[in-house]
Design an enzyme around this catalytic site. Structure first.
Site, short mmCIF file in Angstrom:
data_model
loop_
_atom_site.label_atom_id
_atom_site.label_comp_id
_atom_site.label_asym_id
_atom_site.label_seq_id
_atom_site.Cartn_x
_atom_site.Cartn_y
_atom_site.Cartn_z
N CYS A 11 21.46 112.98 58.25
CA CYS A 11 21.74 114.25 59.08
C CYS A 11 23.03 114.18 59.26
CB CYS A 11 21.45 114.09 60.58
SG CYS A 11 22.21 115.13 61.38
N CYS A 57 23.73 120.93 55.18
CA CYS A 57 22.81 120.28 56.35
C CYS A 57 21.84 119.93 55.95
CB CYS A 57 23.48 121.73 57.66
SG CYS A 57 21.56 121.57 59.09
#
Lengths: 226, 226
Positions: free
Chosen positions: A84, A193
């Site tokens: 992440c 992302c």
């Protein structure tokens, strides 16, 4: 070839974590089960939201991420990865909590951009990553310009991907965001992302696509080698 | 809806574990990250081989599996699942090591066959499952006949899948094994090895296919609900 045990700080989101695990498997040279890395994972989708925290609208996920890291270390992990990008805003807090290394996703992503020869990177990232300048500052320090996606354009897509929408319509919308960055001068797209590559691959982008999830997989394989 | 924390005893093989995780995600009703279950995983591809152990050619994986279960419990798991049919030969040893429940894959598979109305099940399973009678005995007790694949026919395929071969050629070979069982009178095919559904789905089989991995996913979602 043998590997150290990897600890995965996951769940942000869970589909991105599974994507990371699947790619790690695919990238491992293996003739059978025993050639693969042992992986401990804490997939915790209840970790406080990164975007809300950086917008000042929610608690910091730092203590939760640090506790997850400690748990993985106590269970036997010898190095950590966290698929992440935004959560890396709290990387220092995680590193301070454990004695094992965290393979830093931002450093890995910036290194992948540097070797790509990009001069002006189109940044497809979540609000928290844009707001914190995690990539734009590091890229600027390396003499690389960035063109950033508007948070209002990408956040609804990321939330829909997290809700399970990875269909053709979503893929077309994400490709259109990438194309918009190319129109604004990007010579490379950075999928910064972990939800982005769930719906975007090189075939949908007219310039080179640097996928930080894949770069993290390769860095983990390299660093986990005994 | 909220769920208890799941512990996954994985790595047998690792691709089957990732398949289980991906299906668990897909089957969870979720509007965002936080609606998903927290999952702790120990994906340990170095656990001693189940087939070699039951053939008397290698050490028992029981102590390793029990240790993995204890580690997951200590990390906070509230129930356990193990996406490997053969490893359930050691289910009692695992259950004796922890205070939390293990969702039994064999029981779940047999229940799925019972509700399917099958009378004569074609068993696609690994040598260890065939040799131990894990399914055939339980199905016989339920009044259901089995037709078993020959270990020499399926084991080379399972080993190739574990080595990463999940291409069209492999899919055709597995479908041919299923068709052979149907020719021998099977009215239902039971995918009772977690590698099998990596290359076989209902579209390739002329009779109903009961996929134990999917049955385990559904049982876990049901039992993890708070």
């Amino acid at each position: 070839m043998s590997y150290r045990t990897l600890g995965v700080i996951g769940g942000m989101g869970p589909a991105a974590t599974v994507d990371f695990l699947a790619r790690l498997l695919a990238a491992t040279p293996a003739k059978g089960d025993a050639d693969h890395m042992r992986v401990l994972m804490d997939c915790n989708p209840q970790a406080p939201g990164r975007n809300a925290a950086l917008a000042g609208e929610g608690p910091s996920p730092g203590p939760t991420l640090a506790a997850m890291a400690r748990g993985l270390e106590a269970s036997g992990a010898e190095l950590l990865a966290m698929p992440c990008n935004a959560a890396h805003f709290w990387a220092d807090e995680i590193r301070a909590a454990v004695a094992i290394p965290l393979v830093g996703m931002i450093e890995v992503g910036v290194a992948a951009v540097r070797v790509s020869g990009a001069r002006r990177v189109g940044l497809l990232a979540a609000d928290a990553v844009l707001r914190s300048g995690l990539y734009s500052k590091a890229l600027a320090a390396a003499g690389i310009d960035t063109v950033e996606i508007e948070p209002d354009a990408i956040m609804p897509l990321i939330l829909r991907i997290k809700a399970g929408d990875t269909g053709p319509g979503m893929r077309a919308e994400m490709a259109a965001l990438a194309a918009g960055l190319v129109e604004r001068g990007a010579d490379t797209i950075l999928a910064a992302c972990t939800e982005v590559p769930l719906v975007l691959d090189q075939s949908q982008v007219s310039v080179p696509l640097v996928d930080v999830t894949q770069a993290l997989v390769e860095a983990v394989l390299e660093r986990a080698r005994r």
